[in-house]
Design an enzyme around this catalytic site. Structure first.
Site, mmCIF file in Angstrom:
data_model
loop_
_atom_site.group_PDB
_atom_site.id
_atom_site.type_symbol
_atom_site.label_atom_id
_atom_site.label_comp_id
_atom_site.label_asym_id
_atom_site.label_seq_id
_atom_site.Cartn_x
_atom_site.Cartn_y
_atom_site.Cartn_z
ATOM 1 N N HIS A 106 0.935 0.935 -13.357
ATOM 2 C CA HIS A 106 1.710 -0.237 -13.750
ATOM 3 C C HIS A 106 3.183 0.168 -13.888
ATOM 4 O O HIS A 106 3.497 1.168 -14.554
ATOM 5 C CB HIS A 106 1.192 -0.801 -15.081
ATOM 6 C CG HIS A 106 1.918 -2.042 -15.473
ATOM 7 N ND1 HIS A 106 1.652 -3.258 -14.908
ATOM 8 C CD2 HIS A 106 2.957 -2.230 -16.330
ATOM 9 C CE1 HIS A 106 2.478 -4.165 -15.409
ATOM 10 N NE2 HIS A 106 3.273 -3.561 -16.281
ATOM 11 N N GLY A 131 0.784 -1.242 0.000
ATOM 12 C CA GLY A 131 0.000 0.000 0.000
ATOM 13 C C GLY A 131 0.811 1.283 0.000
ATOM 14 O O GLY A 131 0.321 2.318 0.457
ATOM 15 N N SER A 132 2.032 1.248 -0.579
ATOM 16 C CA SER A 132 2.814 2.497 -0.568
ATOM 17 C C SER A 132 2.210 3.550 -1.510
ATOM 18 O O SER A 132 2.273 4.752 -1.215
ATOM 19 C CB SER A 132 4.277 2.228 -0.926
ATOM 20 O OG SER A 132 4.421 1.805 -2.253
ATOM 21 N N ASN A 133 1.604 3.121 -2.613
ATOM 22 C CA ASN A 133 0.938 4.097 -3.494
ATOM 23 C C ASN A 133 -0.302 4.674 -2.824
ATOM 24 O O ASN A 133 -0.572 5.868 -2.920
ATOM 25 C CB ASN A 133 0.584 3.462 -4.832
ATOM 26 C CG ASN A 133 1.768 3.441 -5.774
ATOM 27 O OD1 ASN A 133 2.165 4.476 -6.289
ATOM 28 N ND2 ASN A 133 2.359 2.271 -5.969
ATOM 29 N N MET A 149 -4.175 -7.136 -6.700
ATOM 30 C CA MET A 149 -3.674 -8.274 -7.467
ATOM 31 C C MET A 149 -4.778 -9.173 -8.015
ATOM 32 O O MET A 149 -4.598 -10.381 -8.144
ATOM 33 C CB MET A 149 -2.697 -9.098 -6.611
ATOM 34 C CG MET A 149 -1.505 -8.308 -6.107
ATOM 35 S SD MET A 149 -0.603 -7.444 -7.411
ATOM 36 C CE MET A 149 0.237 -8.827 -8.161
ATOM 37 N N ARG A 150 -5.939 -8.619 -8.327
ATOM 38 C CA ARG A 150 -7.033 -9.397 -8.903
ATOM 39 C C ARG A 150 -7.380 -8.806 -10.261
ATOM 40 O O ARG A 150 -7.435 -7.575 -10.406
ATOM 41 C CB ARG A 150 -8.287 -9.309 -8.017
ATOM 42 C CG ARG A 150 -8.054 -9.646 -6.573
ATOM 43 C CD ARG A 150 -8.158 -11.093 -6.280
ATOM 44 N NE ARG A 150 -9.453 -11.649 -6.635
ATOM 45 C CZ ARG A 150 -9.717 -12.949 -6.654
ATOM 46 N NH1 ARG A 150 -8.760 -13.817 -6.380
ATOM 47 N NH2 ARG A 150 -10.922 -13.402 -6.952
ATOM 48 N N ASN A 198 -5.465 2.398 -13.039
ATOM 49 C CA ASN A 198 -4.422 1.500 -12.530
ATOM 50 C C ASN A 198 -3.048 2.135 -12.716
ATOM 51 O O ASN A 198 -2.846 2.945 -13.620
ATOM 52 C CB ASN A 198 -4.469 0.161 -13.290
ATOM 53 C CG ASN A 198 -3.510 -0.857 -12.715
ATOM 54 O OD1 ASN A 198 -3.346 -0.976 -11.501
ATOM 55 N ND2 ASN A 198 -2.840 -1.595 -13.585
HETATM 56 C C1 GRF Z 1 3.432 -1.014 -7.495
HETATM 57 O O1 GRF Z 1 4.710 -1.221 -8.063
HETATM 58 C C2 GRF Z 1 2.401 -0.782 -8.576
HETATM 59 O O2 GRF Z 1 2.890 -0.123 -9.698
HETATM 60 C C3 GRF Z 1 1.999 -2.196 -8.948
HETATM 61 O O3 GRF Z 1 2.013 -2.906 -7.725
HETATM 62 C C4 GRF Z 1 2.908 -2.281 -6.804
HETATM 63 C C5 GRF Z 1 2.117 -1.964 -5.580
HETATM 64 O O4 GRF Z 1 2.919 -1.433 -4.548
HETATM 65 N N1 GRF Z 1 0.740 -2.230 -9.631
HETATM 66 P P1 GRF Z 1 2.220 -0.737 -3.299
HETATM 67 O O5 GRF Z 1 1.262 -1.787 -2.696
HETATM 68 O O6 GRF Z 1 1.496 0.476 -3.767
HETATM 69 O O7 GRF Z 1 3.342 -0.436 -2.345
#
Ligand code: GRF
Length: 218
Positions: A115, A13-15, A90-91, A113
């Site tokens: 990526h 969940g860093s984003n 991840m789904r 999304n």
């Molecule tokens: C990130 O690298 C994002 O681009 C990809 O999955 C990863 C998720 O990282 N889709 P986080 O859970 O946001 O730390």
């Protein structure tokens, strides 16, 4: 305008955290009525709660894809949501889920999304690993609308970063993640201000093979 976003996560969940911090710092005009995870043990759920955000687990274990998506849709219907923001979710989403968030006027799905590659290169779950293993000298981050195909929908933003001599996969990823954490909130703020702006996509044209041994007379 302020936008209401549901953030879907599966892990770290860093984003998500970068988005919540941007909101707290007044850099992103958005509200987050719910953070939802298919993984009840996701660190992201704890982090969201620390930020005072409603965090809900809708576990997929033991359910079919359809059953799980129905449960996710039922949860999301409790809120007034402008955009679904995927942040390490991840789904794979089915057309039924996407249709729930279809923008009828524009025709696209209001599902976004991030990526970690310059799509269409390196789609899939291990983009950093595959790009690094391939030996790319430049990679990047793509933020795109989701469509029925994995890592394929219309591109909203891309930013590149370099691979340097001596990079390990870890240092390569770290550089990319810094871009992710800056780019995602910035793109969402752009959407809050201007809405979605898409670059028109043209399908590749089949090129007719030249006819041999015949004069066209031209
Ligand atoms: C990130 O690298 C994002 O681009 C990809 O999955 C990863 C998720 O990282 N889709 P986080 O859970 O946001 O730390």
């Amino acid at each position: 305008m302020s936008i209401s976003i549901a953030i879907l996560v599966s892990g770290r969940g860093s984003n998500m955290e970068a988005i919540l911090e941007a909101i707290a710092e007044g850099k992103l005009n958005a509200t987050v009525p719910v953070v939802l995870s298919n993984n009840p043990d996701a660190v992201a759920l704890e982090t969201a709660r620390k930020h005072g955000v409603n965090a809900v687990a809708v576990p997929n274990r033991g359910l079919t894809r359809e059953q799980h998506e129905d449960a996710v849709i039922a949860e999301l219907r409790k809120y007034d949501i402008d955009y679904v923001v995927l942040a390490g979710y991840m789904r794979v989403l089915t057309p039924k889920f996407l249709t729930e968030f279809r923008d009828k006027a524009a025709g696209y799905f209001r599902v976004i999304n991030i990526h970690p590659s310059l799509l269409p290169a390196f789609p899939g779950a291990d983009a950093y690993g595959e790009a690094f293993a391939h030996g790319v000298l430049v990679s990047g981050i793509t933020i795109h609308l989701v469509d029925e195909q994995v890592d394929h929908g219309p591109i909203l933003a891309q930013e590149s970063f370099q691979r340097f001599d001596g990079d390990t996969l870890e240092s390569f990823k770290k550089r990319g993640l810094e871009v992710e954490h800056r780019l995602y909130p910035a793109v969402l703020q752009k959407i809050a201000t201007h809405g979605i702006k898409l670059v028109p996509r043209q399908e590749a044209q089949a090129v007719a093979a030249p006819a041999h041994g015949r004069s066209t007379g031209a």
